[in-house]
Design a protein around this motif. Structure first.
Motif, PDB file in Angstrom:
ATOM      1  N   ILE A 112       9.555 -12.593  -2.173  1.00 10.17           N
ATOM      2  CA  ILE A 112       9.750 -11.138  -2.262  1.00 10.17           C
ATOM      3  C   ILE A 112       8.744 -10.447  -1.336  1.00 10.17           C
ATOM      4  O   ILE A 112       7.564 -10.796  -1.325  1.00 10.17           O
ATOM      5  CB  ILE A 112       9.528 -10.612  -3.699  1.00 10.17           C
ATOM      6  N   ILE A 113       9.227  -9.465  -0.596  1.00 11.76           N
ATOM      7  CA  ILE A 113       8.337  -8.566   0.139  1.00 11.76           C
ATOM      8  C   ILE A 113       8.549  -7.165  -0.426  1.00 11.76           C
ATOM      9  O   ILE A 113       9.678  -6.666  -0.484  1.00 11.76           O
ATOM     10  CB  ILE A 113       8.594  -8.612   1.651  1.00 11.76           C
ATOM     11  N   TRP A 114       7.455  -6.564  -0.855  1.00  3.62           N
ATOM     12  CA  TRP A 114       7.470  -5.284  -1.566  1.00  3.62           C
ATOM     13  C   TRP A 114       6.647  -4.261  -0.781  1.00  3.62           C
ATOM     14  O   TRP A 114       5.596  -4.591  -0.223  1.00  3.62           O
ATOM     15  CB  TRP A 114       6.828  -5.479  -2.941  1.00  3.62           C
ATOM     16  N   SER A 115       7.110  -3.014  -0.775  1.00  6.13           N
ATOM     17  CA  SER A 115       6.310  -1.954  -0.155  1.00  6.13           C
ATOM     18  C   SER A 115       6.769  -0.603  -0.685  1.00  6.13           C
ATOM     19  O   SER A 115       7.880  -0.168  -0.400  1.00  6.13           O
ATOM     20  CB  SER A 115       6.437  -1.990   1.372  1.00  6.13           C
ATOM     21  N   GLU A 116       5.903   0.053  -1.447  1.00  7.50           N
ATOM     22  CA  GLU A 116       6.236   1.359  -2.002  1.00  7.50           C
ATOM     23  C   GLU A 116       5.565   2.466  -1.194  1.00  7.50           C
ATOM     24  O   GLU A 116       4.348   2.555  -1.130  1.00  7.50           O
ATOM     25  CB  GLU A 116       5.824   1.439  -3.474  1.00  7.50           C
ATOM     26  N   GLY A 117       6.397   3.278  -0.547  1.00  6.49           N
ATOM     27  CA  GLY A 117       5.911   4.468   0.139  1.00  6.49           C
ATOM     28  C   GLY A 117       5.022   4.213   1.330  1.00  6.49           C
ATOM     29  O   GLY A 117       4.251   5.094   1.715  1.00  6.49           O
ATOM     30  N   ALA A 118       5.104   3.028   1.946  1.00 13.14           N
ATOM     31  CA  ALA A 118       4.185   2.720   3.045  1.00 13.14           C
ATOM     32  C   ALA A 118       4.869   2.326   4.345  1.00 13.14           C
ATOM     33  O   ALA A 118       4.244   2.371   5.405  1.00 13.14           O
ATOM     34  CB  ALA A 118       3.235   1.595   2.619  1.00 13.14           C
ATOM     35  N   VAL A 119       6.133   1.953   4.299  1.00 14.99           N
ATOM     36  CA  VAL A 119       6.802   1.449   5.507  1.00 14.99           C
ATOM     37  C   VAL A 119       6.858   2.512   6.604  1.00 14.99           C
ATOM     38  O   VAL A 119       6.965   2.203   7.791  1.00 14.99           O
ATOM     39  CB  VAL A 119       8.203   0.901   5.176  1.00 14.99           C
ATOM     40  N   TYR A 120       6.763   3.811   6.209  1.00 19.43           N
ATOM     41  CA  TYR A 120       6.801   4.882   7.216  1.00 19.43           C
ATOM     42  C   TYR A 120       5.700   4.732   8.257  1.00 19.43           C
ATOM     43  O   TYR A 120       5.815   5.238   9.380  1.00 19.43           O
ATOM     44  CB  TYR A 120       6.695   6.257   6.533  1.00 19.43           C
ATOM     45  N   ILE A 121       4.611   4.051   7.898  1.00 25.14           N
ATOM     46  CA  ILE A 121       3.494   3.877   8.840  1.00 25.14           C
ATOM     47  C   ILE A 121       3.959   3.150  10.095  1.00 25.14           C
ATOM     48  O   ILE A 121       3.584   3.501  11.217  1.00 25.14           O
ATOM     49  CB  ILE A 121       2.327   3.130   8.169  1.00 25.14           C
ATOM     50  N   MET A 122       4.804   2.131   9.908  1.00 28.50           N
ATOM     51  CA  MET A 122       5.407   1.418  11.034  1.00 28.50           C
ATOM     52  C   MET A 122       6.709   2.065  11.478  1.00 28.50           C
ATOM     53  O   MET A 122       7.101   1.973  12.642  1.00 28.50           O
ATOM     54  CB  MET A 122       5.696  -0.040  10.659  1.00 28.50           C
TER      55      MET A 122
END
Length: 250
Positions: free
Chosen positions: A109-119
């Motif tokens: 699993i790869i999880w990311s809450e509210g952070a992918v916008y950085i990339m």
């Protein structure tokens, strides 16, 4: 202090660095068909102080690698994990999300809450995909338009802040184009913004200003946060965080 140092100092005291709550994390997890007897490997990218990391550790069997660029956030997560008896399930890693040391198909699993916008949404899922097993799951939350049309003021604001903001249908197309099969989507309710994020933030305003002797820089930071809250309350019918859960099929 620099603007970044002030921002870190303000948000380090928050349980969350963005909208969301425990129920949202569990709901996203519920879309995944997981083997409850298997020790899973999970990467939580852009974890912040790790509210969702803690929730994941409580609800899955396995090991979570929590990644963030800021030592202050990771130290806070480590302290909380230790207090809750979860330190054996969580490893923290100080690293940029676009420069990860992971092996090919290392994670379930790869999880990311509210952070992918950085990339950026597409760049993030393309890069992280190589670390995810075929058949593994991706779960990301991302600022999302809820309507096809909206007032000019909020559209201009977000197109300036984050040009990749788009509707859920457009984000799902990006997932499908990049080898993912969507298995679930929902948008965060108002309570995930107001009760879980903005109210606790507002409660910290006065102490933060006192701590920094009412400096102009601290005042500017607080005014910016107040403006964000105002815009959300005024235009909440037009945008939210969308939570996207997808399986890697190729």
């Amino acid at each position: 202090m620099t603007e970044l140092e002030l921002l870190l100092d303000f948000h380090i005291e928050g349980k969350r660095q963005g909208p969301g709550n425990t129920e949202d994390t569990i709901k996203a997890l519920s879309f995944m068909e997981l083997n409850e007897d298997e020790n899973l490997k999970v990467a939580d990218i852009g974890c912040g102080t790790g509210a969702q990391t803690i929730t994941l550790a409580k609800n899955i069997k396995g090991e979570i690698t929590a990644v963030d660029l800021f030592t202050e956030f990771l130290n806070e997560l480590n302290s909380r994990a230790e207090e809750l008896g979860l330190a054996h399930k969580i490893n923290t890693l100080k690293k940029s999300m676009d420069d990860l040391p992971f092996g090919r198909e290392e994670f379930d699993i790869i999880w990311s809450e509210g952070a992918v916008y950085i990339m950026g949404f597409e760049a993030g899922i393309k890069y992280w995909k190589e670390f995810l097993k075929t058949g593994g799951y991706l779960a990301v939350s991302e600022i999302t338009w809820l309507t096809n049309s909206r007032p000019v003021a909020i559209e201009e604001h977000w197109n300036s802040e984050y040009p990749e903001i788009d509707t859920a249908s457009s984000k799902i197309k990006i997932l499908e184009k990049n080898g993912f099969s969507p298995v679930g989507y929902f948008c965060l309710p108002e309570s995930s913004w107001i009760d879980s994020y903005y109210k606790p933030m507002e409660e910290r305003f006065d102490n933060f200003l006192k701590k920094h002797n009412y400096s102009a820089a601290a005042g500017q930071l607080i005014e910016k946060e107040k403006e964000e809250i105002r815009l959300y309350k005024k235009y909440k019918n037009y945008l939210s965080y969308g939570f996207y859960i997808a399986k890697k099929i190729r």
